[in-house]
Design a protein around this motif. Sequence first.
Motif, PDB file in Angstrom:
ATOM      1  N   ARG A 108      -8.025  -4.088  -0.095  1.00 30.85           N
ATOM      2  CA  ARG A 108      -7.633  -2.684  -0.124  1.00 30.85           C
ATOM      3  C   ARG A 108      -6.350  -2.337  -0.941  1.00 30.85           C
ATOM      4  NH1 ARG A 108      -5.535   1.619   3.264  1.00 30.85           N
ATOM      5  NH2 ARG A 108      -6.501   3.747   2.809  1.00 30.85           N
ATOM      6  N   THR A 111      -6.592  -3.306  -4.643  1.00 30.56           N
ATOM      7  CA  THR A 111      -7.191  -2.118  -5.273  1.00 30.56           C
ATOM      8  C   THR A 111      -6.415  -0.839  -5.528  1.00 30.56           C
ATOM      9  OG1 THR A 111      -9.483  -2.897  -4.050  1.00 30.56           O
ATOM     10  CG2 THR A 111      -9.164  -0.364  -4.935  1.00 30.56           C
ATOM     11  N   PHE A 112      -5.724  -0.332  -4.448  1.00 32.75           N
ATOM     12  CA  PHE A 112      -4.761   0.712  -4.731  1.00 32.75           C
ATOM     13  C   PHE A 112      -3.422   0.444  -5.414  1.00 32.75           C
ATOM     14  CE2 PHE A 112      -8.210   2.092  -1.796  1.00 32.75           C
ATOM     15  CZ  PHE A 112      -8.473   3.366  -2.371  1.00 32.75           C
ATOM     16  N   ILE A 115      -4.599   0.678  -8.886  1.00 38.86           N
ATOM     17  CA  ILE A 115      -4.685   2.025  -9.545  1.00 38.86           C
ATOM     18  C   ILE A 115      -3.206   2.676  -9.627  1.00 38.86           C
ATOM     19  CG2 ILE A 115      -5.347   4.433  -8.703  1.00 38.86           C
ATOM     20  CD1 ILE A 115      -7.659   2.856  -7.401  1.00 38.86           C
ATOM     21  N   ALA A 116      -2.390   2.494  -8.678  1.00 41.95           N
ATOM     22  CA  ALA A 116      -0.912   2.949  -8.590  1.00 41.95           C
ATOM     23  C   ALA A 116      -0.208   2.123  -9.914  1.00 41.95           C
ATOM     24  CB  ALA A 116      -0.219   2.791  -7.276  1.00 41.95           C
ATOM     25  N   GLU A 151     -14.620   3.706  -0.281  1.00 40.74           N
ATOM     26  CA  GLU A 151     -13.321   4.504  -0.313  1.00 40.74           C
ATOM     27  C   GLU A 151     -13.071   5.039  -1.646  1.00 40.74           C
ATOM     28  OE1 GLU A 151      -9.063   4.701   1.429  1.00 40.74           O
ATOM     29  OE2 GLU A 151      -9.901   2.916   1.379  1.00 40.74           O
ATOM     30  N   VAL A 152     -13.234   3.912  -2.645  1.00 39.19           N
ATOM     31  CA  VAL A 152     -12.877   4.278  -4.064  1.00 39.19           C
ATOM     32  C   VAL A 152     -13.700   5.444  -4.839  1.00 39.19           C
ATOM     33  CG1 VAL A 152     -12.801   3.374  -6.605  1.00 39.19           C
ATOM     34  CG2 VAL A 152     -11.687   2.143  -4.554  1.00 39.19           C
ATOM     35  N   LEU A 159      -9.360  10.310  -8.908  1.00 39.34           N
ATOM     36  CA  LEU A 159      -8.979   9.019  -9.693  1.00 39.34           C
ATOM     37  C   LEU A 159      -9.322   9.158 -11.277  1.00 39.34           C
ATOM     38  CD1 LEU A 159      -9.960   5.977  -7.145  1.00 39.34           C
ATOM     39  CD2 LEU A 159      -7.703   7.240  -7.736  1.00 39.34           C
ATOM     40  N   VAL A 197      -1.221   8.192  -4.818  1.00 36.69           N
ATOM     41  CA  VAL A 197      -1.686   6.806  -4.397  1.00 36.69           C
ATOM     42  C   VAL A 197      -0.558   6.005  -4.410  1.00 36.69           C
ATOM     43  CG1 VAL A 197      -3.057   5.070  -5.053  1.00 36.69           C
ATOM     44  CG2 VAL A 197      -4.198   7.397  -5.537  1.00 36.69           C
ATOM     45  N   GLY A 199       1.560   2.204  -2.679  1.00 41.68           N
ATOM     46  CA  GLY A 199       1.044   0.893  -1.868  1.00 41.68           C
ATOM     47  C   GLY A 199       2.345   0.189  -1.881  1.00 41.68           C
ATOM     48  N   VAL A 227      -1.097   1.298   2.512  1.00 50.23           N
ATOM     49  CA  VAL A 227      -1.633   2.047   1.261  1.00 50.23           C
ATOM     50  C   VAL A 227      -1.485   3.568   1.751  1.00 50.23           C
ATOM     51  CG1 VAL A 227      -3.508   2.679  -0.107  1.00 50.23           C
ATOM     52  CG2 VAL A 227      -3.099   0.267   0.219  1.00 50.23           C
ATOM     53  N   ILE A 229      -2.829   7.420   0.858  1.00 51.13           N
ATOM     54  CA  ILE A 229      -3.788   8.191  -0.008  1.00 51.13           C
ATOM     55  C   ILE A 229      -3.469   9.388   0.594  1.00 51.13           C
ATOM     56  CG2 ILE A 229      -6.026   8.585  -0.883  1.00 51.13           C
ATOM     57  CD1 ILE A 229      -5.201   5.753  -1.715  1.00 51.13           C
TER      58      ILE A 229
END
Length: 232
Positions: A108, A111-112, A115-116, A151-152, A159, A197, A199, A227, A229
């Motif tokens: 997780r 992943t985030f 994205i961040a 979750e994504v 996103l 987002v 982390g 993380v 959100i």
Amino acid sequence: RILHELKRDRLMVEAIDDRALTEQADICHTAGRFGPYAFHTDVFKLENYPVRAATPQPDEMPAVVRDIELAYRDLKTFNVPPRCIVSILQAFSGWTAWHRFPTYEEIRAQTFLSIAARARGVSYYTYWSPNGNGAAGSAEQFETLSRVTHEVGRLLPHLTSRDAAVQPKMEIVAGPAKDAFAHASVTFLLKESGLLVAGSTAVEPVTARFTLPGGKTVEHVFPRNGVLIAGE
């Protein structure tokens, strides 16, 4: 691939369909590695497989952010037109150097954090080998990855919106301000939809305060691999 071969292959693809997207995959651990190749594909799939040792290490999550930042830096340094950066993340153990399957919290976080750090997509990879161990190696591992991908998927309307034109200001209230690579210990991105987002790449807990456009503040305590959100 050798640089001239990559250029040759792109020209062949364009001759068949000049609207087709081309992509390449590689690591990007040092500045300048990606830049010369970036001209010849539309998408760079960045191989991010940080969980190697049998016990968690302080440089694992920082490596995810560092490598994405290096790829974007190369685009700027080599004056490359905009390219799509996709983060390929670790969902395996085994092969020659990866001694454990990442935990749910680590997948997780990978992943985030991606994205961040402005990766425009994420995917998950399993190296094949006789002693390899991928996400489908057990029901527990498959569930670990599925929880993250679900979750994504739930967040996709946010996103896929643009990045906010004005990003928050972030202040570290408590805990380390830098991670193992001396980068900021919290990476964050505000989407135009209002989704924040963020982390942490620090080992110790970190408390961060975000001041959003308009003056609203959000304060959050990040544990290791934590993380945030917010704004759904």
